[in-house]
Motif scaffolding. Structure first.
Motif, PDB file in Angstrom:
ATOM      1  N   PHE A 260       7.206   4.728 -41.217  1.00 10.92           N
ATOM      2  CA  PHE A 260       6.665   3.283 -40.562  1.00 10.92           C
ATOM      3  C   PHE A 260       6.894   3.531 -38.698  1.00 10.92           C
ATOM      4  O   PHE A 260       5.813   2.832 -37.911  1.00 10.92           O
ATOM      5  CB  PHE A 260       6.638   2.383 -41.205  1.00 10.92           C
ATOM      6  CG  PHE A 260       5.648   1.442 -41.254  1.00 10.92           C
ATOM      7  CD1 PHE A 260       4.324   1.522 -41.760  1.00 10.92           C
ATOM      8  CD2 PHE A 260       6.376  -0.100 -39.974  1.00 10.92           C
ATOM      9  CE1 PHE A 260       3.425  -0.079 -41.074  1.00 10.92           C
ATOM     10  CE2 PHE A 260       5.447  -1.481 -40.102  1.00 10.92           C
ATOM     11  CZ  PHE A 260       3.800  -0.754 -40.037  1.00 10.92           C
ATOM     12  N   THR A 261       8.326   3.124 -38.454  1.00  5.20           N
ATOM     13  CA  THR A 261       8.179   2.643 -37.179  1.00  5.20           C
ATOM     14  C   THR A 261       8.129   3.703 -36.060  1.00  5.20           C
ATOM     15  O   THR A 261       7.943   3.542 -35.517  1.00  5.20           O
ATOM     16  CB  THR A 261      10.410   2.321 -37.383  1.00  5.20           C
ATOM     17  OG1 THR A 261      10.715   1.381 -38.750  1.00  5.20           O
ATOM     18  CG2 THR A 261      10.652   2.015 -36.084  1.00  5.20           C
TER      19      THR A 261
ATOM     20  N   ASN B  64       5.754   6.042 -36.647  1.00  2.49           N
ATOM     21  CA  ASN B  64       4.311   6.471 -36.118  1.00  2.49           C
ATOM     22  C   ASN B  64       4.154   4.884 -35.502  1.00  2.49           C
ATOM     23  O   ASN B  64       3.559   5.226 -33.825  1.00  2.49           O
ATOM     24  CB  ASN B  64       3.923   6.302 -37.131  1.00  2.49           C
ATOM     25  CG  ASN B  64       2.434   6.168 -37.047  1.00  2.49           C
ATOM     26  OD1 ASN B  64       1.824   5.401 -36.333  1.00  2.49           O
ATOM     27  ND2 ASN B  64       2.517   8.218 -37.523  1.00  2.49           N
ATOM     28  N   VAL B  65       4.708   3.117 -35.145  1.00  7.36           N
ATOM     29  CA  VAL B  65       4.138   2.046 -34.575  1.00  7.36           C
ATOM     30  C   VAL B  65       4.647   2.519 -33.129  1.00  7.36           C
ATOM     31  O   VAL B  65       3.784   2.581 -32.129  1.00  7.36           O
ATOM     32  CB  VAL B  65       4.942   1.258 -35.387  1.00  7.36           C
ATOM     33  CG1 VAL B  65       4.987   0.165 -34.209  1.00  7.36           C
ATOM     34  CG2 VAL B  65       3.933   0.784 -36.186  1.00  7.36           C
ATOM     35  N   ALA B  66       5.681   3.640 -32.747  1.00  9.44           N
ATOM     36  CA  ALA B  66       6.964   3.555 -31.622  1.00  9.44           C
ATOM     37  C   ALA B  66       6.417   4.917 -31.454  1.00  9.44           C
ATOM     38  O   ALA B  66       6.172   4.139 -29.808  1.00  9.44           O
ATOM     39  CB  ALA B  66       8.086   4.209 -32.176  1.00  9.44           C
TER      40      ALA B  66
ATOM     41  N   LYS C  14       2.812   5.486 -31.084  1.00  9.92           N
ATOM     42  CA  LYS C  14       1.403   5.096 -30.749  1.00  9.92           C
ATOM     43  C   LYS C  14       1.093   4.071 -29.448  1.00  9.92           C
ATOM     44  O   LYS C  14       1.025   3.605 -29.059  1.00  9.92           O
ATOM     45  CB  LYS C  14       0.549   4.664 -32.147  1.00  9.92           C
ATOM     46  CG  LYS C  14       0.674   6.046 -33.119  1.00  9.92           C
ATOM     47  CD  LYS C  14      -0.737   5.677 -33.877  1.00  9.92           C
ATOM     48  CE  LYS C  14      -1.104   6.626 -34.776  1.00  9.92           C
ATOM     49  NZ  LYS C  14      -1.506   6.516 -36.165  1.00  9.92           N
ATOM     50  N   THR C  15       2.804   2.753 -29.771  1.00 12.40           N
ATOM     51  CA  THR C  15       2.572   2.500 -28.663  1.00 12.40           C
ATOM     52  C   THR C  15       3.362   2.933 -27.065  1.00 12.40           C
ATOM     53  O   THR C  15       2.599   2.614 -26.464  1.00 12.40           O
ATOM     54  CB  THR C  15       4.006   1.239 -29.231  1.00 12.40           C
ATOM     55  OG1 THR C  15       3.880   0.128 -30.516  1.00 12.40           O
ATOM     56  CG2 THR C  15       4.860   0.397 -27.933  1.00 12.40           C
TER      57      THR C  15
END
Lengths: 339, 339
Positions: A229-230, A232-234, A236-237
């Protein structure tokens, strides 16, 4: 082992399938000397190969179905004869050394888990992405295969990533770091605090401690582990922030009369860089921990990127990454006796 | 209410305390017409004010102790007379309208929770950061106050952020989004799936659905909610990626002879932009959900940024953000009856 075996290339995955995929296969065979088999509908692929005058150079393995880019994990169960499923099957049967697909990540992960199965002792396969650091890429994993993890999985991700860094980049003792929100051991949430203990007590890992989000692109570690989760967010961010920075720059340049000339002069350097960021950040996603190597090319991949993904798949297969992971996981079981 | 009450400015927090903080106070008073009191050691502050010929314009409230930038949450318990504790106390007693500090985030959060206490019904205070989107900033929260959260807290963060967007930017129905790893409702982990349900069933929120990391800087929502672990990683990843993009650009420019001239021409536009990104991304961090507004200025803040933080604190206090949050949380309790 898998050396010399062809790459099973999913001809039907990706926004530009099958033409750019077939173009990538031709490039990989002619320019890189890699053996490749194309998996997909024979008639379509034969015609695409004919455009390159390559019908005699690249074999085709039949698969009449395909997963659409917007189909997820469930579709892979319903399509045992999809091109990605057949590509995995070729590796499972020993007829191919690795899989390359530019299809939907969720579909590839689900199909890979189902058809190739996880390696013995591996709790969860993970997606490793190569970040464009220098001199060598840093690997971030898990980049999205597991939205919910346990600390023991993060320890395994470290081993998966270390095996990748050894095999693909020839790094002797890959530096492993844990992504969290403060450099001290007690920072973060329960998951990372426990994972920190496990990583620190692993003699087979060169654990260099915690890193934060701003360290991801500084090359502070060869392998950075986090939950999917983290991660993927990182990832894409990061992608969004780089795009934002370029857009802002363009506007800043355009709003200033003096710097208009500069913009003209820099245009080509800028374009090269944007291309490199995009290709490097996503060209090297690899699904690790299965009985076979699966390289996930970017959905928008064109022939050159597909060819580069084939090279990565061939390098990992030739370097015996599956066996390396197996040895590392077995040693971890002996050390930790955790599961 | 708090209108007209002075801002309690922690003179001892930040890398450039007390001189740049005092400079910021002088700027806020003279250029913005804001009432400010400085909290810290009187002799030191008096001398610093004398440098600006401002000893008669700005009152000083005594606090002989200070939290160091590397001191965390525990130190705030041991220092009830620190400058940040006294600043909070002034608000608690009704003698100041809001607090501004450039001290360590962990110290400010711990002190704020201890001295101002959480508002009635608020499960956890959260840090909201204004991202530099256009035309108005998007608010990301929680940016790091809570590494471990429950779905109900994410629902509350949405209300805290919506109250901020209304108060500071005059947005009538702030668009609220949930940060996750896929735009479909079923994507993500257990936490976000449940939070999605709660957000969707809240009539008082304009919930626009899930967003991903690459949406953070596109202005897709006015308020983006996430847990403090993910939020902090995303924020720092963004910071690192923007810095990386500029570094890469500089290198690309320097490696090309033709574009050297361009670099000279663009230097000032680039510098302006880098400055704006830094200031905007961190100038607006606000600790929400306490009985009083606490604005967290960047640790490296200079006088101008400190003055801007005072303006934000004054605007939020004048707009009655604490009361707005109280009404929203009370209404949520009536709707959901969850806790």
């Amino acid at each position: 082992m898998s050396e010399g075996k062809p790459i099973a290339l999913d001809a039907m995955g990706g926004d530009h399938a099958p033409h750019e995929i077939v173009g990538g296969a031709v490039h990989a065979v002619r320019e890189r000397g890699l053996p490749v088999v194309l998996v997909g509908p024979p008639r379509v692929l034969y015609e695409a190969l004919a455009d390159h005058d390559a019908t005699k150079e690249i074999p085709i393995v039949r698969a009449e179905e395909a997963l659409a880019m917007d189909e997820g994990a469930l579709a892979s169960l319903r399509r045992p004869r999809s091109s990605i499923a057949i590509a995995c099957h070729l590796v499972r049967q020993g007829n191919a050394g690795a899989v390359v697909s530019a299809g939907s990540t969720a579909g590839i992960v689900a199909t890979g888990r189902l058809r190739l199965k996880g390696q013995q002792g591996v709790l969860r396969p993970a997606i490793a992405v190569a970040l464009p650091t220098r001199p060598k890429p840093s690997l971030l994993l898990d980049a999205g295969a597991n939205a919910e993890v346990k600390p023991e999985m993060l320890l395994q991700f470290a081993h998966l990533g270390a095996a990748y860094a050894e095999t693909a980049y020839g790094i002797g003792k890959p530096r492993v770091a844990l992504l969290t929100i403060g450099s001290e051991a007690e920072k973060g949430n329960k998951l990372v605090r426990r994972a920190h203990e496990l990583l620190q007590s692993s003699p087979a890992l060169h654990f260099v401690g915690n890193v934060e989000g701003h360290d991801l692109l500084t090359g502070a570690a060869d392998v950075v582990v986090t939950d999917g989760f983290t991660g993927n967010v990182a990832l894409k961010t990061m992608e969004g922030a780089v795009r934002y920075a370029f857009d802002e720059l363009r506007q800043a340049v355009e709003s200033s009369r003096l710097s208009k000339l500069g913009a003209v002069l820099q245009r080509s350097a800028l374009r090269d860089l944007a291309h490199r960021l995009n290709a490097e950040a996503y060209g090297g996603a690899v699904l690790l921990g299965l009985n076979g190597t699966v390289v996930i090319a970017h959905g928008a991949a064109r022939a050159q990127s597909v060819s580069a993904a084939c090279q990565l798949a061939a390098d990992l297969a030739k370097g015996g990454i599956v066996a390396r992971i197996g040895e590392r996981i077995a040693a971890t079981h002996r050390t930790h006796r955790l599961w």
